[in-house]
Design a protein around this motif. Structure first.
Motif: not given
Length: 725
Positions: A545, A547, A614, A616
């Motif tokens: 990830n 972000c 996100e 993930t």
């Protein structure tokens, strides 16, 4: 106050008026009106709890207790709500000479007069919620309860937290127990008060409740004197209310000192046992778990299964070849357990439909990984629905939760509950393959129904061993028997345009650049972690990830990435899953914030707001990291860029994505991916298009169309006139 409680009960949430049974309106109503109704009911219950607590406190002898209660007497903690109110109040009472609790507080007349009604008047809130700075202690208690549940549990929106709080009669640990039952949590996954996640959730609750002198150590300590408090504050049922013994000044002093002592976790009785006893006091008919929540929990478990499956395949083989088969068709459904099904489906697909271009990867594509997990769940659910006559999708997910994704066990459970369970047939496999968007549906049906049953025992025997490269080769030979499906060699029906070819080349170059960057960063953190021992070697990067850590929407770049990766001992044995936080800066200016640690469990409940957002499913350690406890505390105070509802909605959107992804270029097969060719050609055309020319072209086409229509109308009129004459 009695009227307040009765009005709350008429909505299905008062003392004995349906709060435990779920009578009245739909408790799962997530509308604004439904949430407001549940809030009113819960607050009505709380007013009764505060009345009981005030009856037990010696306000006439220690009038400042009222002020302490209004400041800090929240009803959440690890005992029942009334005991929590008293404990949180007494925690702030000093016992030194001149203690203000023994005297009078001139700023609070009600306490000086010892009138319980005046204290209650400052607890009861109006019908319109107060602003944060003007909330009563009851309103702050409710905010703390909601924050605790939504901080501790994933996939729990505020309106669903209100549902559990209403069912539990605003008893925190009873609500926790209901969630555990509702989500079919296994023993090892259940709530533990001494866990890092529980401490963080309590701190978040205290912050959102605006407690003075917030200290999670004191809050966690509320569990320690639980037995002392219950002995000191025995409660007896008296009609619809429970009467408690009145505390003396000596009791207040003794309990206040006791609440200041640190918690001894080793000698602590589990408060969840008391919560289970309180659960049995009510006839709690918990409404079905909401499907989005069930889906999120199942995807967590499926992700853990995929990680185990990857670790079972020899890393050299997985990196050089089988990453393709896993991401294309390595589904977790089939006749074996989920992990074995993933391995079998991966090896079979890669054997029969090998990648047109082979290359070694150090990192799996996270977006495709998320999609294959989601598709696996869709296939597993539809297979169970096809096998069990009359089973709904929701109930199928519940059985999958209860059986921990074991399809055979789920079918047996359904049969024991009276469902008609059918034998394995092509319908179940077809439903699963269709739901999961299998790239070779007909070939898979032939494999599952014709070939696999003939080699099932040999395959099962093989999978029980620690798999080596020779085992995988043998498995590949078994799954590609001469009795296999008569595959036809295909020729491309569509071709990529030159612009699309250039786009694919650029995408691949970017992916390998990203892979090299992440690998370099991860290797640096691993070397720093292992610098004195030299035990570990990076094997494969599972999930990334990029972000993580953006402080505001104005920021153009995220400072960190979170990564899960497998490492092994230098001899290639003993795989261990690690977590790393690495800097996204090329110059590594933030190197002091980069680190890695092993993950203790594949189902850890350590949360990260950025990774949850996100979708993930990166597994985190309990130690501090960006997006962890500090960020959740900011969320509790409303000072973060994201909040719980955004995390749930965006994470759900990412996890449920299907269809074609841009990352599919990694495994692009010109002979089989005609839809991808069409989509990429269209994307390349749109990317190169001069929109000014296109607008003029559209306007010109529209003008020509109108002229043509006008000519047709004129021609029709002339013909009609000629016919009349």
């Amino acid at each position: 106050m009695a009227g307040r409680r009765r009005r709350g009960g008429s909505d299905g949430g008062g003392y004995g008026d349906g709060a435990g049974s779920g009578a009245g309106p739909n408790l799962s109503d997530g509308s604004r009106e439904g949430m407001a109704r549940n809030r009113r009911v819960i607050l009505g219950l709380m007013y009764g709890y505060y009345e009981e607590a005030l009856d037990a406190l010696p306000l006439e002898l220690m009038p400042a207790l009222a002020t302490r209660l209004l400041d800090a007497g929240v009803c959440f903690g690890f005992a029942d709500p009334v005991t929590n109110i008293i404990a949180n109040t007494l925690r702030f009472v000093a016992d030194e000479p001149g203690d203000p609790a023994r005297g009078e507080r001139p700023e609070f007349d009600g306490a000086r007069k010892g009138k319980k009604s005046e204290v209650l008047s400052k607890i009861v809130a109006g019908d319109v919620p107060s602003p944060p700075e003007a909330r009563t202690v009851a309103e702050r208690s409710l905010e703390g309860l909601i924050t605790f549940l939504t901080s501790y549990y994933r996939y729990l929106p505020t309106w669903d937290a209100l549902r559990y709080l209403r069912l539990s009669m605003a008893d925190l640990l009873v609500a926790v127990r209901l969630i555990e039952v509702d989500r079919c949590l296994r023993r090892k996954d259940r709530f533990h008060i001494h866990s890092h996640a529980a401490k963080t959730a309590l701190k978040c609750a205290a912050l959102s409740a605006r407690l003075p002198d917030v200290d999670s150590a004191f809050l966690i300590g509320l569990a320690a004197p639980l037995s002392h408090l219950t002995r000191t504050l025995p409660a007896q049922n008296s009609g619809r209310r429970r009467c408690r013994c009145r505390l003396s000044i000596q009791d207040v002093t003794r309990l206040s000192r006791l609440l200041q002592k640190p918690l001894d976790l080793k000698n602590l009785n589990n408060p969840m046992n008391h919560a289970a006893m309180r659960c049995r006091q009510y006839d709690m008919k918990v409404q079905p778990t909401l499907m989005p929540s069930i889906r999120g929990i199942l995807l967590d478990r499926i992700h853990a299964v995929y990680l185990r499956a990857i670790s079972r395949i020899p890393m050299e083989d997985f990196r050089s070849r089988y990453h393709h088969g896993l991401l294309k068709a390595g589904y977790c459904y089939g006749p074996f357990n989920p992990m074995f099904n993933i391995i079998i489906n991966t090896v079979w697909y890669d054997t029969m439909f090998p990648a047109p271009e082979s290359y070694e990867l150090d990192m799996i594509c996270t977006q495709i990984f998320i999609r294959i997990e989601s598709q696996s769940l869709d296939g597993l659910t539809d297979m169970l629905v096809a096998r069990v006559s009359g089973l709904s999708e929701h109930d199928a997910m519940v059985y999958l939760l209860k059986s921990n994704l074991d399809l055979t066990q789920a079918i047996q459970m359904a049969g024991q509950n009276g469902y008609d369970t059918r034998s394995w047939d092509v319908t179940a496999y077809k439903a699963a393959a269709h739901a999961s968007s299998h790239p070779e549906l007909e070939a898979y049906l032939w494999f599952a129904m014709e070939l696999l049953p003939t080699v099932q025992s040999a395959v099962m025997e093989l999978l029980t061993h620690t798999l080596s490269s020779s085992h995988i080769l043998h498995l590949s030979e078994l799954l590609s028997s001469s009795r296999s499906y008569p595959y036809n060699s295909l020729q491309p029906t569509d071709e990529l345009t030159q612009d699309a070819l250039e786009m694919v080349s650029s995408y691949k170059s970017n992916f390998f650049s990203q892979q090299n960057f992440v690998r370099k960063k991860v290797e640096a953190t691993l070397q720093n972690y292992d610098q004195t021992k030299g035990l570990y070697e990076l094997r494969f990067i599972c999930t990334v990830n990029e972000c993580v850590g953006k402080k505001s929407f104005r920021d153009l770049k995220y400072p960190y990435s979170h990564v899960n990766f497998w490492v092994s001992a230098k001899d290639g044995t003993n795989l261990t899953l690690f977590f790393a936080q690495v800097s996204n800066d090329d110059e590594d200016k933030l190197h002091d914030q980069s680190f890695c640690l092993p993950v203790s469990s594949l189902l850890t409940n350590a949360r990260c707001c950025y990774c949850d957002f996100e979708g993930t499913r990166i597994l985190h350690p309990i130690e501090s990291y960006c997006g962890g406890a500090i960020d959740f505390k900011k969320m509790a105070l409303g000072r973060h860029t994201i909040h719980n509802e955004q995390i749930i909605s965006h994470g759900k959107l990412i996890a449920c994505q299907g269809g074609i992804l841009g990352e599919d270029y990694i495994y692009f097969d010109p002979a089989r991916d005609s839809k991808f060719i069409q989509a990429l050609n269209k994307a390349a055309w749109a990317a190169k298009l001069n929109w000014g020319d296109e607008i003029r072209r559209i306007k010109g086409s529209e003008k020509k169309r109108k002229l043509k229509e006008s000519d047709e109308v004129k021609g029709k009129s002339i013909r009609q006139m000629e016919a009349c004459t």
